[in-house]
Design an enzyme around this catalytic site. Sequence first.
Site, mmCIF file in Angstrom:
data_model
loop_
_atom_site.group_PDB
_atom_site.id
_atom_site.type_symbol
_atom_site.label_atom_id
_atom_site.label_comp_id
_atom_site.label_asym_id
_atom_site.label_seq_id
_atom_site.Cartn_x
_atom_site.Cartn_y
_atom_site.Cartn_z
ATOM 1 N N THR A 58 37.335 6.347 7.811
ATOM 2 C CA THR A 58 36.116 6.653 8.583
ATOM 3 C C THR A 58 35.866 6.323 9.885
ATOM 4 O O THR A 58 36.880 5.673 10.367
ATOM 5 C CB THR A 58 34.893 5.781 7.781
ATOM 6 N N ARG A 91 28.537 9.688 -5.717
ATOM 7 C CA ARG A 91 28.984 8.144 -5.220
ATOM 8 C C ARG A 91 28.378 8.095 -3.796
ATOM 9 O O ARG A 91 28.373 9.247 -3.042
ATOM 10 C CB ARG A 91 30.541 8.033 -5.263
ATOM 11 N N SER A 135 28.586 6.184 -0.284
ATOM 12 C CA SER A 135 29.380 5.470 0.629
ATOM 13 C C SER A 135 28.382 4.516 1.342
ATOM 14 O O SER A 135 27.333 4.755 1.652
ATOM 15 C CB SER A 135 29.856 6.278 1.923
ATOM 16 N N ASP A 136 28.987 3.235 1.854
ATOM 17 C CA ASP A 136 28.247 2.484 2.823
ATOM 18 C C ASP A 136 27.880 2.939 4.186
ATOM 19 O O ASP A 136 26.892 2.379 4.834
ATOM 20 C CB ASP A 136 29.178 1.141 2.931
ATOM 21 N N THR A 195 34.274 0.135 8.341
ATOM 22 C CA THR A 195 34.998 0.875 7.502
ATOM 23 C C THR A 195 35.873 0.151 6.216
ATOM 24 O O THR A 195 35.629 -1.196 6.586
ATOM 25 C CB THR A 195 36.277 1.751 8.306
ATOM 26 N N GLY A 196 36.085 0.717 5.409
ATOM 27 C CA GLY A 196 36.809 -0.077 4.272
ATOM 28 C C GLY A 196 36.351 0.485 3.030
ATOM 29 O O GLY A 196 35.608 1.627 2.930
ATOM 30 N N VAL A 197 36.184 -0.064 1.742
ATOM 31 C CA VAL A 197 35.812 0.338 0.601
ATOM 32 C C VAL A 197 34.437 -0.040 0.445
ATOM 33 O O VAL A 197 33.742 -1.071 0.549
ATOM 34 C CB VAL A 197 36.476 -0.417 -0.589
ATOM 35 N N GLY A 198 33.528 0.966 0.388
ATOM 36 C CA GLY A 198 32.079 0.947 0.526
ATOM 37 C C GLY A 198 31.736 0.099 -0.442
ATOM 38 O O GLY A 198 30.622 -0.587 -0.334
HETATM 39 N N1 ASP Z 1 33.470 3.166 3.827
HETATM 40 C C1 ASP Z 1 34.008 4.416 3.464
HETATM 41 C C2 ASP Z 1 33.472 4.701 1.957
HETATM 42 O O1 ASP Z 1 33.666 3.739 1.246
HETATM 43 C C3 ASP Z 1 35.528 4.872 3.315
HETATM 44 C C4 ASP Z 1 36.065 4.271 4.408
HETATM 45 O O2 ASP Z 1 35.763 3.483 5.270
HETATM 46 O O3 ASP Z 1 37.213 5.036 5.031
HETATM 47 O O4 ASP Z 1 32.976 5.700 1.677
#
Ligand code: ASP
Length: 280
Positions: free
Chosen positions: A154, A182, A184-185, A203-206
Amino acid sequence: MKLIIHGGFFSESSKDDATKLAKQNALERIVKESYEYLKTHNAIETAVYAVTLLEDDALFNAGIGSQIQSDGKIRMSASLMDGEIQKMSGVINIEEVKNPIQVAQVLMAYDDRVLGGSGATNFARQHGFEVFSTEIPQRRAEFEAKLASKGLGTVGCVVLDRDGKLAAATSTGGKGFEIPGRISDSATVAGNYANHFCAVSLTGVGEDIVSNATAAKIVTRVTDGFALKDAFAKTFDELLPYDGFAGAIAIDCDGNMFHQDSHPSMVFASFDGENFEVFK
Ligand code: ASP
């Protein structure tokens, strides 16, 4: 004037030195070009400009180079937050648009400012955004080999302009292989948030970022008097019980810049006209 950008995390499949160098160079070019732009534009315009450059670079998982979802389609999300007027706009799961962040920018002028799915795509078409495939062969090959690249590329930008105004922008192609629908955050206040005091992009796991309301918490803590680094420390501590995977960049109204990740290593770069820093 200050500017910090991120390009997500390194995925397992892209840890080689050549990719690292390419990302360092791309971030240096983009943060410096965006700083030049900031000299004659405000925070919100510059945040859109920087994220557009990041979306246009296939090294990152936003715009061109976005991840492919489990049904073989690309759906992207992006949001923009103007810290001065405290308004957020965004698109969720938009399809076949070159620069989702620019659609979010157009939405800033509307009462209905966050659109999802076909509504977002139709709105984009009505406002002159042509059909554009952001798929690149490498993503298709990964998809076909079922090599779930770990997503995590991201992009985001936070800006403090010469008038002391703050803005945040974030754009993503998602996690890759997700169930269609789904969310995203990146187009929520957990992934992108700003006010007069602070601007943050994640960024990271939404799912982890939303569970922790991360960006909104950091901004609220700074607003209530926390130093930026203390706001980060407390908020990242709160990810620990469930091993939350997140990286964030921020600027406060005094011009302090900060970044932190729960798992190494977030790809970021910052510039204030003199000092340049890039991830190692
Ligand atoms: N945050 C993003 C999501 O979960 C993924 C990412 O940060 O790469 O969709």
